[in-house]
Write a protein that holds these residues in place. Structure first.
Motif, PDB file in Angstrom:
ATOM      1  N   ALA A 349       0.841  -1.098   0.066  1.00 56.14           N
ATOM      2  CA  ALA A 349       0.002   0.031   0.101  1.00 56.14           C
ATOM      3  C   ALA A 349       0.868   1.288   0.026  1.00 56.14           C
ATOM      4  CB  ALA A 349      -0.786   0.032   1.158  1.00 56.14           C
ATOM      5  N   ALA A 350       1.996   1.252   0.858  1.00 56.07           N
ATOM      6  CA  ALA A 350       2.850   2.368   0.840  1.00 56.07           C
ATOM      7  C   ALA A 350       3.454   2.740  -0.461  1.00 56.07           C
ATOM      8  CB  ALA A 350       3.775   2.132   2.088  1.00 56.07           C
ATOM      9  N   LEU A 351       3.803   1.473  -0.992  1.00 57.41           N
ATOM     10  CA  LEU A 351       4.549   1.684  -2.432  1.00 57.41           C
ATOM     11  C   LEU A 351       3.601   2.122  -3.711  1.00 57.41           C
ATOM     12  CD1 LEU A 351       6.580  -1.549  -2.587  1.00 57.41           C
ATOM     13  CD2 LEU A 351       7.463   0.622  -2.107  1.00 57.41           C
ATOM     14  N   GLY A 352       2.275   2.056  -3.302  1.00 55.87           N
ATOM     15  CA  GLY A 352       1.484   2.398  -4.622  1.00 55.87           C
ATOM     16  C   GLY A 352       1.591   1.719  -5.854  1.00 55.87           C
ATOM     17  N   ASN A 353       1.891   2.735  -6.965  1.00 53.29           N
ATOM     18  CA  ASN A 353       1.823   2.065  -8.174  1.00 53.29           C
ATOM     19  C   ASN A 353       3.287   1.620  -8.499  1.00 53.29           C
ATOM     20  OD1 ASN A 353      -0.630   2.490  -8.744  1.00 53.29           O
ATOM     21  ND2 ASN A 353      -0.251   4.648  -9.369  1.00 53.29           N
ATOM     22  N   GLN A 354       4.396   1.725  -7.667  1.00 53.52           N
ATOM     23  CA  GLN A 354       5.809   1.274  -7.941  1.00 53.52           C
ATOM     24  C   GLN A 354       5.735  -0.109  -8.180  1.00 53.52           C
ATOM     25  OE1 GLN A 354       9.067   2.967  -5.581  1.00 53.52           O
ATOM     26  NE2 GLN A 354       7.446   3.908  -4.505  1.00 53.52           N
ATOM     27  N   PRO A 355       6.724  -0.696  -8.948  1.00 47.48           N
ATOM     28  CA  PRO A 355       6.815  -2.080  -9.305  1.00 47.48           C
ATOM     29  C   PRO A 355       6.841  -3.090  -8.177  1.00 47.48           C
ATOM     30  CG  PRO A 355       8.357  -0.875 -10.644  1.00 47.48           C
ATOM     31  CD  PRO A 355       7.664   0.028  -9.782  1.00 47.48           C
ATOM     32  N   ASP A 356       6.169  -4.177  -8.088  1.00 50.35           N
ATOM     33  CA  ASP A 356       6.018  -4.966  -6.814  1.00 50.35           C
ATOM     34  C   ASP A 356       7.776  -5.655  -6.697  1.00 50.35           C
ATOM     35  OD1 ASP A 356       5.347  -6.378  -4.776  1.00 50.35           O
ATOM     36  OD2 ASP A 356       3.897  -7.995  -5.715  1.00 50.35           O
ATOM     37  N   PHE A 357       7.749  -6.304  -5.564  1.00 50.86           N
ATOM     38  CA  PHE A 357       8.932  -7.038  -5.141  1.00 50.86           C
ATOM     39  C   PHE A 357       9.276  -8.092  -6.445  1.00 50.86           C
ATOM     40  CE2 PHE A 357       7.591  -5.248  -1.127  1.00 50.86           C
ATOM     41  CZ  PHE A 357       8.706  -4.470  -1.000  1.00 50.86           C
ATOM     42  N   ALA A 358      10.479  -8.266  -6.550  1.00 45.95           N
ATOM     43  CA  ALA A 358      10.972  -9.367  -7.387  1.00 45.95           C
ATOM     44  C   ALA A 358      10.832 -10.826  -6.667  1.00 45.95           C
ATOM     45  CB  ALA A 358      12.365  -9.377  -7.947  1.00 45.95           C
ATOM     46  N   GLU A 359      10.882 -10.684  -5.150  1.00 42.91           N
ATOM     47  CA  GLU A 359      10.773 -11.930  -4.506  1.00 42.91           C
ATOM     48  C   GLU A 359      10.417 -11.654  -3.167  1.00 42.91           C
ATOM     49  OE1 GLU A 359      13.455 -15.955  -3.449  1.00 42.91           O
ATOM     50  OE2 GLU A 359      14.331 -14.450  -4.607  1.00 42.91           O
ATOM     51  N   VAL A 360       9.457 -12.616  -2.514  1.00 44.14           N
ATOM     52  CA  VAL A 360       9.352 -12.367  -0.970  1.00 44.14           C
ATOM     53  C   VAL A 360       9.477 -13.829  -0.507  1.00 44.14           C
ATOM     54  CG1 VAL A 360       7.347 -12.012   0.529  1.00 44.14           C
ATOM     55  CG2 VAL A 360       7.638 -10.347  -1.489  1.00 44.14           C
ATOM     56  N   SER A 361       9.853 -13.880   0.700  1.00 36.94           N
ATOM     57  CA  SER A 361      10.118 -15.128   1.180  1.00 36.94           C
ATOM     58  C   SER A 361       9.471 -15.115   2.866  1.00 36.94           C
ATOM     59  CB  SER A 361      11.359 -15.620   1.473  1.00 36.94           C
ATOM     60  OG  SER A 361      11.675 -16.496   2.273  1.00 36.94           O
ATOM     61  N   ILE A 362       8.668 -15.811   2.861  1.00 36.67           N
ATOM     62  CA  ILE A 362       7.924 -16.095   4.400  1.00 36.67           C
ATOM     63  C   ILE A 362       8.319 -17.603   4.909  1.00 36.67           C
ATOM     64  CG2 ILE A 362       5.821 -15.972   5.752  1.00 36.67           C
ATOM     65  CD1 ILE A 362       4.612 -14.195   3.563  1.00 36.67           C
ATOM     66  N   GLN A 363       9.100 -17.735   6.055  1.00 47.02           N
ATOM     67  CA  GLN A 363       9.470 -19.137   6.283  1.00 47.02           C
ATOM     68  C   GLN A 363       9.185 -18.889   7.857  1.00 47.02           C
ATOM     69  OE1 GLN A 363      13.066 -21.087   4.593  1.00 47.02           O
ATOM     70  NE2 GLN A 363      13.406 -18.863   4.264  1.00 47.02           N
ATOM     71  N   ILE A 364       8.209 -20.089   8.267  1.00 47.14           N
ATOM     72  CA  ILE A 364       7.929 -20.140   9.502  1.00 47.14           C
ATOM     73  C   ILE A 364       8.424 -21.459  10.003  1.00 47.14           C
ATOM     74  CG2 ILE A 364       5.914 -20.078  11.130  1.00 47.14           C
ATOM     75  CD1 ILE A 364       4.254 -18.820   9.295  1.00 47.14           C
ATOM     76  N   HIS A 365       9.120 -21.495  11.370  1.00 48.21           N
ATOM     77  CA  HIS A 365       9.613 -22.557  11.669  1.00 48.21           C
ATOM     78  C   HIS A 365       9.006 -22.895  13.250  1.00 48.21           C
ATOM     79  CE1 HIS A 365      12.564 -22.897   8.406  1.00 48.21           C
ATOM     80  NE2 HIS A 365      12.475 -21.584   8.511  1.00 48.21           N
ATOM     81  N   GLY A 366       8.877 -23.926  13.286  1.00 46.93           N
ATOM     82  CA  GLY A 366       8.502 -24.542  14.682  1.00 46.93           C
ATOM     83  C   GLY A 366       6.834 -24.250  14.964  1.00 46.93           C
ATOM     84  N   GLY A 367       6.375 -24.318  16.255  1.00 48.77           N
ATOM     85  CA  GLY A 367       5.118 -24.017  16.463  1.00 48.77           C
ATOM     86  C   GLY A 367       4.462 -25.375  16.120  1.00 48.77           C
ATOM     87  N   ASP A 368       3.193 -25.784  16.489  1.00 48.17           N
ATOM     88  CA  ASP A 368       2.445 -26.790  16.166  1.00 48.17           C
ATOM     89  C   ASP A 368       0.920 -26.378  15.560  1.00 48.17           C
ATOM     90  OD1 ASP A 368       0.854 -26.049  18.464  1.00 48.17           O
ATOM     91  OD2 ASP A 368       1.352 -27.936  19.338  1.00 48.17           O
ATOM     92  N   GLY A 369       0.789 -25.229  15.369  1.00 43.09           N
ATOM     93  CA  GLY A 369      -0.288 -24.562  14.883  1.00 43.09           C
ATOM     94  C   GLY A 369      -1.453 -24.283  15.912  1.00 43.09           C
ATOM     95  N   LEU A 370      -1.283 -24.593  17.015  1.00 42.83           N
ATOM     96  CA  LEU A 370      -2.285 -24.232  18.044  1.00 42.83           C
ATOM     97  C   LEU A 370      -1.454 -23.790  19.262  1.00 42.83           C
ATOM     98  CD1 LEU A 370      -4.202 -27.947  18.250  1.00 42.83           C
ATOM     99  CD2 LEU A 370      -5.015 -25.806  17.276  1.00 42.83           C
ATOM    100  N   SER A 371      -0.481 -24.346  19.883  1.00 44.46           N
ATOM    101  CA  SER A 371       0.129 -23.538  20.826  1.00 44.46           C
ATOM    102  C   SER A 371       1.827 -23.841  20.720  1.00 44.46           C
ATOM    103  CB  SER A 371      -0.211 -24.266  22.237  1.00 44.46           C
ATOM    104  OG  SER A 371       0.220 -25.546  22.077  1.00 44.46           O
ATOM    105  N   GLY A 372       2.671 -23.191  21.683  1.00 48.71           N
ATOM    106  CA  GLY A 372       3.891 -23.132  21.062  1.00 48.71           C
ATOM    107  C   GLY A 372       4.841 -22.019  20.892  1.00 48.71           C
ATOM    108  N   GLU A 373       5.646 -22.218  20.422  1.00 48.90           N
ATOM    109  CA  GLU A 373       6.724 -20.933  19.760  1.00 48.90           C
ATOM    110  C   GLU A 373       7.143 -21.233  18.548  1.00 48.90           C
ATOM    111  OE1 GLU A 373      11.002 -22.007  21.961  1.00 48.90           O
ATOM    112  OE2 GLU A 373       9.194 -20.901  23.198  1.00 48.90           O
TER     113      GLU A 373
END
Length: 582
Positions: A349-373
């Motif tokens: 939203a802040a970038l407006g009409n500027q070109p989007d990112f060439a690559e984005v990475s979301i990596q989540i490690h650990g946790g069991d989906g219900l509790s933990g860390e």
């Protein structure tokens, strides 16, 4: 061990390693050489940026200030000679700095340089080159930071023959730092291919310091106090016999398992370990316990080198940034995903009409989906540093609107965008890379030896015999049946797997199909998976092409160099008969 063997200590495995190894190795009786390996492709790109700002920079100052300066007197008194690639992109400047320290200490030591690997000024000549892995065209020469050829061991031997006490090279094959002293001490020639392979294997085993003595070991608990771990010594006889050991009064351990893990580290096809001086075949290398913390290494074979040198270029391609966050409590993984989604939505939203990112990475490690860390690694890449800065600003700015349980370490400022540095590897004829050798600034005559004619690659080893079910079956983690180590080969990752018992190997091979391995790393896009038998150590090597998101300083991955891939694979359940289960 046969008479006239030489002892070479592996004193450094990367730029930034602890500096106490030199003093530790100098306690080894009969030590002849110290080998210091500082360079990787990423290291050279860092040195290139340093040299661009200061023409006297571009080398590893730690070598002079931390490794040599405190130990020069002991090195001189004991007659130990030093071989290093600390020269990076500027061996002459590194040598000049070291000579000043030697003079200031009132010592007399001869310092040699090996140069010719730096081809950066010739970037335009390689416009037709294609990347060895991807086939991509050569990058824009204006974006190239460094181009370096992997030189061999014969120039190093020439400096030692001329009387050098300390050798400072630029980019050379890591194992050449050990093979060079072997050529000098034993008189091995270009046609002694099995001997060259044996010396190269010895270099490969000690080039990563304590990794051969219990560091980064699957059964790490057996290594004891890691703060006092020993650095490896290779004892190499004129007939190519090799034994690996460590200094007394150090922790760690030297066994076929620890040495075997280093043998499989960062290799591809074990039949064709391509080096400037020899094509080494490690697939039938054998490791046996020769005494307490001492392993005998046999069975390396050599074929003629290709006559071509590997050339590695690094170049800039945009900007990247990333941060690591922790989340705790109920639904920790869901919290992390919601945070990442919100941060990226705010950024776009802040970038407006500027070109989007060439690559984005979301990596989540650990946790069991219900509790933990769990841990969230969030990163992005863009051609322009400003959108990357916006990404960092908006991500941190979300901290008060996040789901509960966000944790961060420290209270410093947010990180800054950093250049994306990519690797481009190709081949060039060795004759196109002239090498110069000098001793205390005076040229040393050097002519590259002529290797024997090329030989064909031997046929692949047969896969282990298919297992036969025998009674009730069970499933156990791979770690119960094998040890493993992984690393990077550019944008590929390798995982070497060593069976704890030869009886397990058929079941391991049957389970670790390319499809199963790819599934184990689900979510990480990569190309084909290759498997190579290694019958000498009852093991196999896996090569995962394109598995590192560009690798090194180009990757947005949590594990950009594949160092933990073996640990992920060791959790895979393997089926085998109950009577074989450990």
């Amino acid at each position: 061990m046969a008479g006239n063997a030489i002892r070479i200590g592996g004193a450094c495995g990367f730029w930034g390693e602890a500096s106490h190894a030199v003093a530790q190795l100098l306690t080894v009786e009969g030590l002849d050489f110290l080998a210091h390996d500082y360079l990787a492709e990423v290291t050279l790109s860092i040195m290139a940026r340093a040299r661009a700002k200061d023409p006297s920079a571009g080398w590893a100052p730690d070598f002079v200030s931390a490794a040599m300066a405190p130990n020069l007197r002991a090195i001189a008194e004991r007659g130990v000679r030093v071989v290093s690639n600390a020269g990076g992109l500027n061996p002459a400047a590194c040598a000049q700095a070291l000579r000043k320290v030697i003079s200031d200490q009132g010592l007399v030591l001869k310092v040699a340089t090996v140069e010719g690997d730096d081809l950066t000024a010739r970037a335009a000549e390689f416009a037709a080159a294609r990347d060895l892995g991807s086939g991509a065209p050569f990058p824009d020469p204006s974006a190239v930071a460094s181009i370096n050829a992997y030189l061999g061991a014969f120039p190093i031997a020439a400096t030692l023959d001329a009387g050098a006490d300390i050798v400072i090279a630029g980019r050379c094959a890591d194992s050449a730092l050990v093979l060079g002293p072997c050529l000098h001490a034993h008189g091995w020639r270009a046609e002694d291919l099995d001997l060259l392979a044996a010396g190269s294997l010895a270099g490969h085993l000690i080039e990563c310091g304590p990794q051969a003595a219990g560091g980064n070991f699957t059964d790490w608990e057996q290594a004891g106090d890691l703060s006092r771990i020993g650095y490896p010594v290779a004892e190499i006889a004129p007939d190519g016999a090799v034994e690996i050991f460590k200094p007394e009064d150090t922790t760690g351990l030297v066994t076929p398992a620890t040495v075997g893990e280093q043998l499989v580290y960062e290799i591809g096809d074990p039949r064709a370990y391509l080096l400037p001086d020899v094509t080494a075949d490690f697939s039938e290398a054998r490791l046996t316990q020769a005494g307490p913390d001492r392993v005998r290494v046999e069975g390396a074979k050599g074929r003629s080198p290709s006559g071509r040198l590997k050339i590695s270029a690094t170049y800039s391609e945009g900007w990247r940034a990333g941060q690591v966050f922790g989340f705790e409590g109920r639904a920790a993984r869901a919290k992390a995903q919601a945070f990442a989604d919100a941060a990226l939505a705010r950024t776009r939203a802040a970038l407006g009409n500027q070109p989007d990112f060439a690559e984005v990475s979301i990596q989540i490690h650990g946790g069991d989906g219900l509790s933990g860390e769990c841990t969230l690694a969030l990163a992005a890449r863009h051609d322009d540093p400003k959108p990357v800065g916006v990404f960092l600003r908006e991500t941190i700015g979300l901290a008060l609107a996040t789901p509960p349980g966000l944790t961060l370490f420290g209270a410093g400022g947010r990180p800054r965008p950093s250049p994306v540095v990519r690797l481009f590897s190709f081949l060039a004829d060795a004759s196109e890379v002239p090498v110069t050798v000098a001793l205390d600034g005076v040229p040393v005559p050097y002519s590259a030896p002529i290797p024997p004619p090329l030989e064909p690659l031997p046929a692949p080893h047969a896969a282990p015999s298919p297992p036969s079910e025998d009674g009730p079956m069970t499933a156990v983690p791979l770690e119960s049946l094998a040890r493993a180590r992984s690393g990077d080969k550019g944008d590929a990752a390798n995982i070497g797997v060593l069976a704890r018992d030869p009886a397990f190997l058929p079941w391991i091979w049957a389970a670790l199909t390319p499809e199963t391995v790819a599934e184990r790393f689900d979510g990480l896009a990569f190309g084909p998976v290759e498997r190579f038998p290694m019958p000498g150590i009852d093991g196999l090597n896996l090569l995962l092409h394109g598995a590192l998101g560009g690798g090194g300083m180009a990757s947005l991955r949590w594990d950009a160099q594949g160092k933990a891939y073996a640990q992920r694979l060791l959790g895979l359940k393997i089926a085998l008969p109950e009577h074989l289960a450990p």
